[in-house]
Write a protein that holds these residues in place. Structure first.
Motif, PDB file in Angstrom:
ATOM      1  N   ASN A   1      39.901 -25.258 -11.592  1.00  0.00           N
ATOM      2  CA  ASN A   1      38.717 -25.487 -12.420  1.00  0.00           C
ATOM      3  C   ASN A   1      37.445 -25.055 -11.692  1.00  0.00           C
ATOM      4  O   ASN A   1      36.537 -24.480 -12.304  1.00  0.00           O
ATOM      5  CB  ASN A   1      38.613 -26.958 -12.834  1.00  0.00           C
ATOM      6  N   SER A   5      37.377 -21.282 -11.743  1.00  0.00           N
ATOM      7  CA  SER A   5      37.075 -20.829 -13.098  1.00  0.00           C
ATOM      8  C   SER A   5      35.586 -20.952 -13.392  1.00  0.00           C
ATOM      9  O   SER A   5      34.977 -20.051 -13.972  1.00  0.00           O
ATOM     10  CB  SER A   5      37.883 -21.641 -14.105  1.00  0.00           C
ATOM     11  N   LYS A   6      34.984 -22.045 -12.979  1.00  0.00           N
ATOM     12  CA  LYS A   6      33.551 -22.246 -13.189  1.00  0.00           C
ATOM     13  C   LYS A   6      32.753 -21.203 -12.421  1.00  0.00           C
ATOM     14  O   LYS A   6      31.776 -20.649 -12.943  1.00  0.00           O
ATOM     15  CB  LYS A   6      33.151 -23.654 -12.746  1.00  0.00           C
ATOM     16  N   GLN A  44      33.002 -17.900 -14.245  1.00  0.00           N
ATOM     17  CA  GLN A  44      32.187 -17.939 -15.463  1.00  0.00           C
ATOM     18  C   GLN A  44      30.708 -17.721 -15.120  1.00  0.00           C
ATOM     19  O   GLN A  44      29.999 -17.011 -15.831  1.00  0.00           O
ATOM     20  CB  GLN A  44      32.360 -19.269 -16.194  1.00  0.00           C
ATOM     21  N   GLU A  45      30.242 -18.340 -14.028  1.00  0.00           N
ATOM     22  CA  GLU A  45      28.847 -18.174 -13.613  1.00  0.00           C
ATOM     23  C   GLU A  45      28.581 -16.724 -13.207  1.00  0.00           C
ATOM     24  O   GLU A  45      27.540 -16.156 -13.547  1.00  0.00           O
ATOM     25  CB  GLU A  45      28.514 -19.126 -12.467  1.00  0.00           C
ATOM     26  N   LYS A  59      30.213 -14.119 -14.272  1.00  0.00           N
ATOM     27  CA  LYS A  59      30.288 -13.339 -15.505  1.00  0.00           C
ATOM     28  C   LYS A  59      28.963 -13.413 -16.259  1.00  0.00           C
ATOM     29  O   LYS A  59      28.448 -12.398 -16.737  1.00  0.00           O
ATOM     30  CB  LYS A  59      31.430 -13.879 -16.373  1.00  0.00           C
ATOM     31  N   THR A  60      28.390 -14.599 -16.360  1.00  0.00           N
ATOM     32  CA  THR A  60      27.113 -14.776 -17.034  1.00  0.00           C
ATOM     33  C   THR A  60      26.010 -14.008 -16.312  1.00  0.00           C
ATOM     34  O   THR A  60      25.177 -13.346 -16.949  1.00  0.00           O
ATOM     35  CB  THR A  60      26.749 -16.275 -17.106  1.00  0.00           C
TER      36      THR A  60
END
Length: 111
Positions: free
Chosen positions: A41, A44-45, A48-49, A51-52
């Motif tokens: 997790n 994954s976070k 995601q950060e 990617k943003t």
């Protein structure tokens, strides 16, 4: 008289050992899997950060590209270099069309 200890059969002792070992194995595996889930997790976070952030950077670069390739900017740079823009001097030619095979008489090739 002496009380005799009642001995458990071998199968019962084996079953108890197996039960205790199974319980310990269950606890250890549960703890291990929970820690792995927490690690996944967190990764994954982080992804995601990233990617943003990359999407934001790409959007900014697209806007910058549009500004840099705008006609007014190109014209300004061309004028600084000594070039002039005359719309009447722009023409289009059709290349690769044979005059005899061309159905439209207005189109011709320059050779």
């Amino acid at each position: 008289m002496r009380k005799s200890k009642k001995r458990n059969p071998k199968i019962f002792r084996f079953a108890m050992r197996l039960l205790v070992c199974s319980f310990i194995l269950f606890l250890v595996s549960t703890i291990f899997l929970n820690s792995q889930e927490i690690n996944i997790n967190a990764q994954s976070k982080k992804v995601q950060e990233e990617k943003t952030t990359l999407k934001t950077d790409i959007d900014g670069l697209k806007i910058q590209k549009q500004k840099l390739s705008s006609f007014s900017r190109v014209k300004e740079i061309a004028e600084k270099k000594g070039y002039t823009y005359q719309q009447s001097s722009v023409s289009a030619n059709v290349v690769g069309v044979d005059e005899h095979k061309c159905k439209n008489p207005n189109l011709s090739t320059q050779r």
